[in-house]
Write a protein that holds these residues in place. Structure first.
Motif, PDB file in Angstrom:
ATOM      1  N   ASP A 116       0.871  -1.175   0.000  1.00 25.93           N
ATOM      2  CA  ASP A 116       0.000   0.000   0.000  1.00 25.93           C
ATOM      3  C   ASP A 116       0.904   1.220   0.000  1.00 25.93           C
ATOM      4  N   LEU A 117       1.068   1.851  -1.159  1.00 30.64           N
ATOM      5  CA  LEU A 117       2.043   2.922  -1.328  1.00 30.64           C
ATOM      6  C   LEU A 117       1.396   4.192  -1.849  1.00 30.64           C
ATOM      7  N   LEU A 118       2.003   5.331  -1.539  1.00 35.29           N
ATOM      8  CA  LEU A 118       1.555   6.616  -2.068  1.00 35.29           C
ATOM      9  C   LEU A 118       2.429   7.006  -3.253  1.00 35.29           C
ATOM     10  N   VAL A 119       1.791   7.548  -4.289  1.00 38.57           N
ATOM     11  CA  VAL A 119       2.504   8.010  -5.479  1.00 38.57           C
ATOM     12  C   VAL A 119       2.408   9.529  -5.497  1.00 38.57           C
ATOM     13  N   LEU A 120       3.526  10.202  -5.271  1.00 38.38           N
ATOM     14  CA  LEU A 120       3.555  11.659  -5.145  1.00 38.38           C
ATOM     15  C   LEU A 120       4.224  12.301  -6.357  1.00 38.38           C
ATOM     16  N   THR A 121       3.590  13.349  -6.886  1.00 37.76           N
ATOM     17  CA  THR A 121       4.152  14.092  -8.018  1.00 37.76           C
ATOM     18  C   THR A 121       4.059  15.582  -7.722  1.00 37.76           C
ATOM     19  N   ASP A 122       5.134  16.326  -7.977  1.00 38.54           N
ATOM     20  CA  ASP A 122       5.100  17.772  -7.723  1.00 38.54           C
ATOM     21  C   ASP A 122       5.176  18.573  -9.012  1.00 38.54           C
ATOM     22  N   THR A 123       5.189  19.893  -8.874  1.00 36.63           N
ATOM     23  CA  THR A 123       5.159  20.767 -10.048  1.00 36.63           C
ATOM     24  C   THR A 123       6.426  20.665 -10.888  1.00 36.63           C
ATOM     25  N   TYR A 124       7.497  20.150 -10.333  1.00 37.78           N
ATOM     26  CA  TYR A 124       8.729  19.956 -11.098  1.00 37.78           C
ATOM     27  C   TYR A 124       8.632  18.717 -11.994  1.00 37.78           C
ATOM     28  N   GLY A 125       7.590  17.915 -11.779  1.00 37.82           N
ATOM     29  CA  GLY A 125       7.456  16.682 -12.540  1.00 37.82           C
ATOM     30  C   GLY A 125       8.138  15.513 -11.870  1.00 37.82           C
ATOM     31  N   VAL A 126       8.693  15.727 -10.673  1.00 40.83           N
ATOM     32  CA  VAL A 126       9.360  14.652  -9.939  1.00 40.83           C
ATOM     33  C   VAL A 126       8.301  13.749  -9.313  1.00 40.83           C
ATOM     34  N   ARG A 127       8.487  12.448  -9.440  1.00 36.71           N
ATOM     35  CA  ARG A 127       7.533  11.469  -8.907  1.00 36.71           C
ATOM     36  C   ARG A 127       8.270  10.442  -8.070  1.00 36.71           C
ATOM     37  N   ALA A 128       7.628  10.035  -6.974  1.00 37.91           N
ATOM     38  CA  ALA A 128       8.209   9.000  -6.120  1.00 37.91           C
ATOM     39  C   ALA A 128       7.097   8.148  -5.528  1.00 37.91           C
TER      40      ALA A 128
END
Length: 218
Positions: A116-128
């Motif tokens: 059960d994981l969270l997928v985070l993306t910011d305005t820079y386009g970086v995703r983790a």
């Protein structure tokens, strides 16, 4: 929330890891074409037997697994300014929690509880893709929840399942700070990978046939 003083000394900044992420994605998206075309070329040239084209059968799986692995983060740390830093296969990557654009949830059901994981993306386009901080004792949920509740500026798209996990309210009204993204029932989301097996098998067989046709083996 941090591991040790050595890790704390490593500088982090918004957008960190974006170039490595792009390279990783490029490599991942090239896997299927390579596993379909290269064996076909070798077979057609007489350098290998037609059995090599069986690699095309695993091309889709290899591509999906690589995309996941490229974005999976470990050794997660929360640094000053709401910067969430982690290590990935392409190097250190930093997601700016104060500039999130999308928050998703990746679930895989299983007897042992699954993932059960969270997928985070910011305005820079970086995703983790992350779950817990380094050490494995505390989830990243608190920091993400706080960042969403204190969000100012552009709207953040939060999937229904992610909103449920984080305990935040989302809506589709104009001006909403958090906009509802894709959603589904808990059972459906948890077992979605299983439900996708049939279409994935069909696509994989199709890629095998394409490779054999290119090789002139059919």
């Amino acid at each position: 929330m941090t591991t040790d003083s050595a890790d704390d000394a490593i500088p982090v900044l918004g957008g960190q890891g974006r170039t490595g992420q792009r390279v990783g994605h490029a490599v991942a998206w090239s896997i299927a074409p390579v596993l379909v075309v290269v064996p076909a070329v070798l077979v057609r040239s007489g350098s290998a037997g037609s059995g090599l084209c069986l690699l095309g059968l695993f091309a889709l799986l290899a591509e999906v697994v690589t995309l996941y692995c490229v974005n999976q983060g470990w050794g997660v740390q929360l640094r000053a300014g709401g910067l969430l830093s982690c290590l990935t296969l392409t190097g250190r990557r930093t997601v700016d929690l104060t500039r999130l654009t999308k928050v998703g949830r990746f679930e895989i059901g299983g007897r042992g509880g699954g993932s059960d994981l969270l997928v985070l993306t910011d305005t820079y386009g970086v995703r983790a893709i992350v779950h817990r901080y380094a050490g494995g004792k505390e989830k990243v949920d608190g920091a993400v929840r706080e960042a969403l509740r204190n969000r100012t500026g552009a709207t953040v798209v939060v999937s229904g399942r992610a909103a449920e996990r984080l305990g935040v309210q989302v809506g589709n009204r104009p001006g909403s700070a958090l906009r509802a993204g894709r959603s589904g029932s808990g059972a459906l989301a948890a077992f979605l990978p299983v439900l996708l097996i049939v279409p994935a098998v069909v696509v994989s067989i199709g890629l095998l046939i394409v490779s054999l046709l290119l090789a002139g083996a059919l």
